[in-house]
Design a protein around this motif. Structure first.
Motif, short mmCIF file in Angstrom:
data_model
loop_
_atom_site.label_atom_id
_atom_site.label_comp_id
_atom_site.label_asym_id
_atom_site.label_seq_id
_atom_site.Cartn_x
_atom_site.Cartn_y
_atom_site.Cartn_z
N VAL A 119 0.85 -1.30 -0.06
CA VAL A 119 0.04 0.04 -0.09
C VAL A 119 0.89 1.38 0.10
CG1 VAL A 119 -1.76 1.16 1.17
CG2 VAL A 119 -1.94 -1.42 1.24
N THR A 120 0.75 2.02 -0.90
CA THR A 120 1.64 3.45 -1.25
C THR A 120 1.30 4.32 0.09
OG1 THR A 120 0.09 4.18 -2.63
CG2 THR A 120 1.58 2.84 -3.71
N ALA A 121 2.13 5.12 0.07
CA ALA A 121 1.99 6.27 1.00
C ALA A 121 0.66 7.17 0.55
CB ALA A 121 3.03 7.25 1.01
N ALA A 122 0.57 7.36 -0.66
CA ALA A 122 -0.69 8.27 -1.12
C ALA A 122 -2.00 7.32 -0.67
CB ALA A 122 -0.57 8.37 -2.50
N GLU A 123 -1.90 5.94 -0.97
CA GLU A 123 -2.98 5.17 -0.72
C GLU A 123 -3.32 5.25 0.94
OE1 GLU A 123 -2.83 2.07 -4.24
OE2 GLU A 123 -1.46 1.71 -2.53
N LYS A 124 -2.37 5.04 1.54
CA LYS A 124 -2.51 5.03 3.26
C LYS A 124 -3.18 6.51 3.74
CE LYS A 124 1.15 1.94 4.29
NZ LYS A 124 2.65 1.72 5.17
N ALA A 125 -2.61 7.59 3.11
CA ALA A 125 -3.26 9.01 3.47
C ALA A 125 -4.73 8.95 2.93
CB ALA A 125 -2.51 10.04 2.62
N ARG A 126 -5.11 8.29 1.90
CA ARG A 126 -6.52 8.48 1.41
C ARG A 126 -7.33 7.57 2.37
NH1 ARG A 126 -5.58 7.11 -3.32
NH2 ARG A 126 -6.28 5.20 -3.50
N ILE A 127 -6.77 6.45 2.72
CA ILE A 127 -7.51 5.38 3.42
C ILE A 127 -7.64 6.04 4.94
CG2 ILE A 127 -7.42 3.29 4.65
CD1 ILE A 127 -5.78 2.07 2.23
N GLU A 128 -6.67 6.74 5.36
CA GLU A 128 -6.88 7.31 6.58
C GLU A 128 -7.93 8.30 6.75
OE1 GLU A 128 -3.72 9.97 9.81
OE2 GLU A 128 -2.87 8.61 8.02
N ARG A 129 -8.06 9.14 5.83
CA ARG A 129 -9.07 10.08 5.84
C ARG A 129 -10.50 9.44 5.82
NH1 ARG A 129 -5.40 12.58 1.90
NH2 ARG A 129 -6.56 11.70 0.17
N ALA A 130 -10.46 8.24 4.81
CA ALA A 130 -11.89 7.64 4.78
C ALA A 130 -12.14 7.10 6.12
CB ALA A 130 -11.76 6.58 3.81
N ALA A 131 -10.99 6.52 6.93
CA ALA A 131 -11.32 5.80 8.11
C ALA A 131 -11.77 6.73 9.17
CB ALA A 131 -9.88 5.16 8.45
N LYS A 132 -11.12 8.01 9.12
CA LYS A 132 -11.50 8.94 10.15
C LYS A 132 -12.98 9.48 10.01
CE LYS A 132 -7.01 10.92 11.46
NZ LYS A 132 -6.10 11.91 11.12
N LYS A 133 -13.50 9.51 8.64
CA LYS A 133 -14.92 9.92 8.62
C LYS A 133 -15.73 8.84 9.02
CE LYS A 133 -17.99 11.21 4.62
NZ LYS A 133 -17.85 11.50 3.20
N LEU A 134 -15.25 7.54 8.66
CA LEU A 134 -16.22 6.59 9.04
C LEU A 134 -16.12 6.44 10.65
CD1 LEU A 134 -17.71 3.84 8.35
CD2 LEU A 134 -15.70 2.80 8.15
N PHE A 135 -14.89 6.64 11.22
CA PHE A 135 -15.05 6.61 12.74
C PHE A 135 -16.08 7.61 13.36
CE2 PHE A 135 -13.60 7.30 16.89
CZ PHE A 135 -13.17 6.12 17.49
N ALA A 136 -16.02 8.85 12.77
CA ALA A 136 -16.87 9.85 13.27
C ALA A 136 -18.42 9.19 13.06
CB ALA A 136 -16.58 11.21 12.84
N GLN A 137 -18.68 8.61 12.08
CA GLN A 137 -20.07 8.50 11.68
C GLN A 137 -20.49 7.30 12.64
OE1 GLN A 137 -19.72 7.25 7.57
NE2 GLN A 137 -20.01 9.34 6.89
N LEU A 138 -19.58 6.17 12.97
CA LEU A 138 -19.88 5.16 13.94
C LEU A 138 -19.83 5.38 15.47
CD1 LEU A 138 -18.15 2.45 11.93
CD2 LEU A 138 -20.10 2.95 11.45
N ASP A 139 -19.15 6.40 15.79
CA ASP A 139 -19.09 6.75 17.18
C ASP A 139 -20.23 7.45 17.61
OD1 ASP A 139 -17.94 6.88 19.73
OD2 ASP A 139 -16.57 8.45 19.22
N LYS A 140 -21.38 6.78 17.82
CA LYS A 140 -22.59 7.35 18.15
C LYS A 140 -22.57 8.13 19.16
CE LYS A 140 -24.59 5.96 14.14
NZ LYS A 140 -24.79 6.53 13.31
N ASP A 141 -22.10 7.31 20.48
CA ASP A 141 -22.00 8.10 21.67
C ASP A 141 -20.91 8.97 22.08
OD1 ASP A 141 -20.15 6.15 21.84
OD2 ASP A 141 -21.12 5.06 23.61
N ASP A 142 -19.94 9.16 20.85
CA ASP A 142 -18.84 10.21 21.17
C ASP A 142 -18.04 9.99 22.21
OD1 ASP A 142 -17.61 12.43 19.91
OD2 ASP A 142 -18.61 14.03 21.44
N ASP A 143 -17.75 8.75 22.39
CA ASP A 143 -16.73 8.46 23.62
C ASP A 143 -15.45 7.99 23.01
OD1 ASP A 143 -17.48 5.93 22.56
OD2 ASP A 143 -17.85 4.93 24.11
#
Length: 311
Positions: free
Chosen positions: A152-176
């Protein structure tokens, strides 16, 4: 096939080739269990250990064995066992629920029953690598060209990291600032995640469940009944676990990766003369993992209904 982070399901003619694959789904589970035992001793997987392990399960195609090893190796003939644990999680079980559960457990480093943002990022980057591996060569098939293209290239990792952070914010319903298994599993309904799971499900279904071998498997390493996942609890009193995780204790990693371990045997109770034969025969459940505090010190623990389903 190319090596890209694409989750377009392979064509039927490509999936049909898996009927002549060098490994079956059962082989991937055996490999995972045996490699885990090696990693406990050697803290990684070397070429010699890999070649011996492949021979031990009856895989004899030398070109395939070398190519398959290269898909996990970054060039120094040594790699992290967790790379294979994720590969096996995505491909050795056809059930979607198992793919989600096993991937969660591999990256729940302290067995707390929850993932923090960094753990979700690591999980998604590892799954992206498996996507690239399968697009380079389907399981059991010798790839064409250098397997280094699956990195996985550095550019791909960066893109995945952004997507993961967005998904995390959506799934963390109780904001803990942690997501439980229940919160994590709801992500499977999201369009992109569903497409990825559809991709792996199609490959798993096309891969033979087992292949005839001239070797008889009777080792304890091949006893891979699914263990019941313990219910997450509060992290109160878990200072030793946290210290072990901080020190890189292998036992915690092993517990997280142990998605096919046999259930633990019950311990004898002193003075219990009325213990029934039935209870002697039944394995006791694993110790329950303890809850993880959020980064801001949240004391909320993962709830019992967040327990991953077991068979």
């Amino acid at each position: 096939m190319g090596a890209s982070i694409s989750f377009d399901v392979p064509a039927a003619r490509e999936l049909k080739k898996l009927q002549k694959a060098n490994v079956a789904r059962d082989d991937l589970i055996r490999l995972k269990d045996r490699l885990r035992a090696i990693a406990r001793e050697e803290h990684g997987i070397s070429w010699d250990s890999w070649a011996e392990t492949m021979a031990s399960i009856g895989v004899e195609d030398e070109a395939f064995v070398k190519n398959f090893f290269g898909q996990f190796d970054s060039g120094d003939n040594w790699w992290d066992y967790k790379l294979f644990a994720v590969y096996s999680a995505m491909l050795s079980r056809p059930e979607r629920r198992k793919k989600i559960e096993f991937a969660f457990r591999v990256f729940d480093k302290d067995a707390s029953g929850a993932l923090d943002e960094d753990e979700l990022i690591a999980l998604m980057q590892s799954v992206a690598r498996v996507l690239k591996q399968c697009n380079y060569a389907l399981p059991g098939i010798t790839g064409v060209g250098s397997p280094s293209v699956v990195e996985v290239t550095a550019a791909e990792k960066a893109r995945i990291e952004r997507a993961a952070k967005k998904l995390f914010a959506q799934l963390d319903k109780d904001d803990d600032e942690v997501i439980t298994y229940k919160e994590f599993s709801t992500g499977a309904d999201k369009k992109e995640i569903k497409a990825v799971l559809d991709y792996f499900e199609a490959i798993s279904a096309a891969l033979p469940e087992t292949l005839e071998r001239e070797i008889e498997f009777d080792s304890a390493l091949d006893n891979y009944d699914d263990a019941t996942v313990a219910t997450p609890k509060s992290k109160k009193g878990s200072k030793k676990r946290a210290a072990a995780a901080a020190a890189g204790d292998d036992d915690d990693d092993d517990a997280a990766d142990d998605d096919d371990a046999a259930a633990a045997k019950p311990k004898a109770k002193k003075g219990n003369k009325k213990r029934s034969k039935k209870s002697d025969a039944e394995p006791a459940s694993e110790d329950a993992p303890k809850g993880k505090k959020g980064k801001k010190g949240s004391k909320k623990a993962a709830q019992p209904d967040a327990e991953p389903a077991s068979e």
